[in-house]
Design a protein around this motif. Structure first.
Motif, PDB file in Angstrom:
ATOM      1  N   LEU A 191      43.145 115.598 -19.359  1.00  0.00           N
ATOM      2  CA  LEU A 191      44.581 116.295 -19.312  1.00  0.00           C
ATOM      3  C   LEU A 191      45.848 115.937 -18.572  1.00  0.00           C
ATOM      4  O   LEU A 191      45.048 115.397 -17.780  1.00  0.00           O
ATOM      5  CB  LEU A 191      44.164 117.626 -19.855  1.00  0.00           C
ATOM      6  CG  LEU A 191      42.654 117.747 -20.324  1.00  0.00           C
ATOM      7  CD1 LEU A 191      42.670 119.624 -20.312  1.00  0.00           C
ATOM      8  CD2 LEU A 191      43.308 118.504 -21.708  1.00  0.00           C
TER       9      LEU A 191
ATOM     10  N   CYS B 154      50.449 115.348 -18.754  1.00  0.00           N
ATOM     11  CA  CYS B 154      51.447 115.300 -19.430  1.00  0.00           C
ATOM     12  C   CYS B 154      51.744 114.205 -19.480  1.00  0.00           C
ATOM     13  O   CYS B 154      51.360 113.253 -18.945  1.00  0.00           O
ATOM     14  CB  CYS B 154      52.599 115.846 -17.993  1.00  0.00           C
ATOM     15  SG  CYS B 154      54.034 115.227 -18.013  1.00  0.00           S
TER      16      CYS B 154
ATOM     17  N   LYS C 186      47.184 109.941 -18.530  1.00  0.00           N
ATOM     18  CA  LYS C 186      45.713 109.559 -18.796  1.00  0.00           C
ATOM     19  C   LYS C 186      44.716 108.219 -19.875  1.00  0.00           C
ATOM     20  O   LYS C 186      43.782 108.022 -20.096  1.00  0.00           O
ATOM     21  CB  LYS C 186      45.612 110.616 -19.686  1.00  0.00           C
ATOM     22  CG  LYS C 186      46.799 112.130 -19.650  1.00  0.00           C
ATOM     23  CD  LYS C 186      46.743 112.929 -20.920  1.00  0.00           C
ATOM     24  CE  LYS C 186      47.901 112.401 -22.179  1.00  0.00           C
ATOM     25  NZ  LYS C 186      48.991 112.616 -21.473  1.00  0.00           N
TER      26      LYS C 186
ATOM     27  N   HIS D  80      46.127 115.429 -24.374  1.00  0.00           N
ATOM     28  CA  HIS D  80      47.085 116.845 -24.102  1.00  0.00           C
ATOM     29  C   HIS D  80      46.926 117.819 -24.848  1.00  0.00           C
ATOM     30  O   HIS D  80      46.000 119.184 -25.573  1.00  0.00           O
ATOM     31  CB  HIS D  80      48.255 116.962 -23.385  1.00  0.00           C
ATOM     32  CG  HIS D  80      48.026 118.053 -22.705  1.00  0.00           C
ATOM     33  ND1 HIS D  80      48.118 118.489 -21.243  1.00  0.00           N
ATOM     34  CD2 HIS D  80      49.082 119.409 -22.505  1.00  0.00           C
ATOM     35  CE1 HIS D  80      47.722 120.073 -20.514  1.00  0.00           C
ATOM     36  NE2 HIS D  80      48.424 120.156 -21.009  1.00  0.00           N
TER      37      HIS D  80
ATOM     38  N   ASN E 109      48.482 121.230 -26.554  1.00  0.00           N
ATOM     39  CA  ASN E 109      48.048 122.138 -26.001  1.00  0.00           C
ATOM     40  C   ASN E 109      47.489 123.281 -27.272  1.00  0.00           C
ATOM     41  O   ASN E 109      45.916 124.257 -26.701  1.00  0.00           O
ATOM     42  CB  ASN E 109      49.836 122.791 -25.832  1.00  0.00           C
ATOM     43  CG  ASN E 109      49.897 122.871 -24.282  1.00  0.00           C
ATOM     44  OD1 ASN E 109      48.751 122.847 -23.262  1.00  0.00           O
ATOM     45  ND2 ASN E 109      51.184 122.806 -24.093  1.00  0.00           N
TER      46      ASN E 109
ATOM     47  N   TYR F 291      42.117 116.700 -15.560  1.00  0.00           N
ATOM     48  CA  TYR F 291      43.804 116.916 -15.114  1.00  0.00           C
ATOM     49  C   TYR F 291      44.906 116.473 -14.171  1.00  0.00           C
ATOM     50  O   TYR F 291      44.606 116.283 -12.877  1.00  0.00           O
ATOM     51  CB  TYR F 291      44.078 118.463 -15.030  1.00  0.00           C
ATOM     52  CG  TYR F 291      45.843 119.024 -15.097  1.00  0.00           C
ATOM     53  CD1 TYR F 291      46.488 118.711 -16.571  1.00  0.00           C
ATOM     54  CD2 TYR F 291      46.174 119.433 -14.141  1.00  0.00           C
ATOM     55  CE1 TYR F 291      47.507 119.065 -16.210  1.00  0.00           C
ATOM     56  CE2 TYR F 291      47.502 119.666 -14.755  1.00  0.00           C
ATOM     57  CZ  TYR F 291      48.368 119.615 -15.212  1.00  0.00           C
ATOM     58  OH  TYR F 291      49.262 120.121 -15.417  1.00  0.00           O
TER      59      TYR F 291
ATOM     60  N   VAL G 103      46.490 124.900 -18.795  1.00  0.00           N
ATOM     61  CA  VAL G 103      45.085 124.196 -17.874  1.00  0.00           C
ATOM     62  C   VAL G 103      44.198 125.356 -16.980  1.00  0.00           C
ATOM     63  O   VAL G 103      43.409 125.237 -17.191  1.00  0.00           O
ATOM     64  CB  VAL G 103      45.441 122.464 -17.801  1.00  0.00           C
ATOM     65  CG1 VAL G 103      44.453 122.253 -16.943  1.00  0.00           C
ATOM     66  CG2 VAL G 103      46.054 122.144 -18.277  1.00  0.00           C
TER      67      VAL G 103
END
Length: 173
Positions: free
Chosen positions: A11, A13, A18, A71, A73, A88, A141
């Motif tokens: 995960l 931004c 990533k 990611h 959400n 993360y 997260v």
């Protein structure tokens, strides 16, 4: 480090690294890699409908082994619930913005071939998302981490920590 991780969620931004990390971990571990951007986006940057997207997530995490990079959400809870390890990438927003701008000028192996990034209205929406990530997405997260205490959780803040993590994986796989 435990070398028994079979389901790893990565995960962070946009622009946090990533996809790069997931490719490196897939090479080290031999685990199958899924880039969520490849699964989510349709031609002309059309999004997969929410219900269909959640169903796709359940299908992906039902596999015995995986590294899932992305990611998203709205479906993080699905990945958290099934992961052995969540990594993360909590990278500074300036770094993420710089990377997003740089990658906008080259092909990305984590996007479908039919998509092309460009400096348009959607790109500036992405920049706003990156700028606000710490206050809008990051708390989710950590909420999920608290609600899944059995899942190993690493937070990576910089390149030094990232290289240390990769070395540890290299030493155990």
């Amino acid at each position: 480090m435990n070398h028994n991780y079979k389901r790893i969620a990565i995960l962070g931004c946009s622009g946090s690294g990533k996809s790069t990390l997931s490719r490196e971990l897939a090479t080290i571990t031999g685990l199958p890699l899924v880039h969520l951007d490849m699964e989510f986006w349709r031609p002309n940057w059309k999004q997969t409908p929410k219900d269909e997207w959640r169903d796709k997530q359940y299908e992906l995490v039902a596999q015995e082994q995986w590294i899932i990079d992305g990611h998203y959400n709205g479906t993080m809870d699905i990945r958290f619930a099934e992961a052995d390890l969540v990594i993360y990438l909590d990278i500074p927003r300036i770094t993420c913005l710089t990377r997003a701008i740089r990658r906008n000028t080259k092909e990305r192996p984590d996007l479908p071939d039919f998509l092309e990034e460009k400096f348009d209205k959607e790109f500036f929406v992405l920049c706003k998302y990156i700028w606000n990530h710490r206050k809008t997405s990051r708390p989710r997260v950590f909420e999920l981490h608290k609600s899944h205490p059995n899942v190993k959780f690493f937070v990576i803040n910089n390149k030094k920590e990232l290289h240390k993590l990769l070395e540890e994986f290299s030493d155990t796989y």
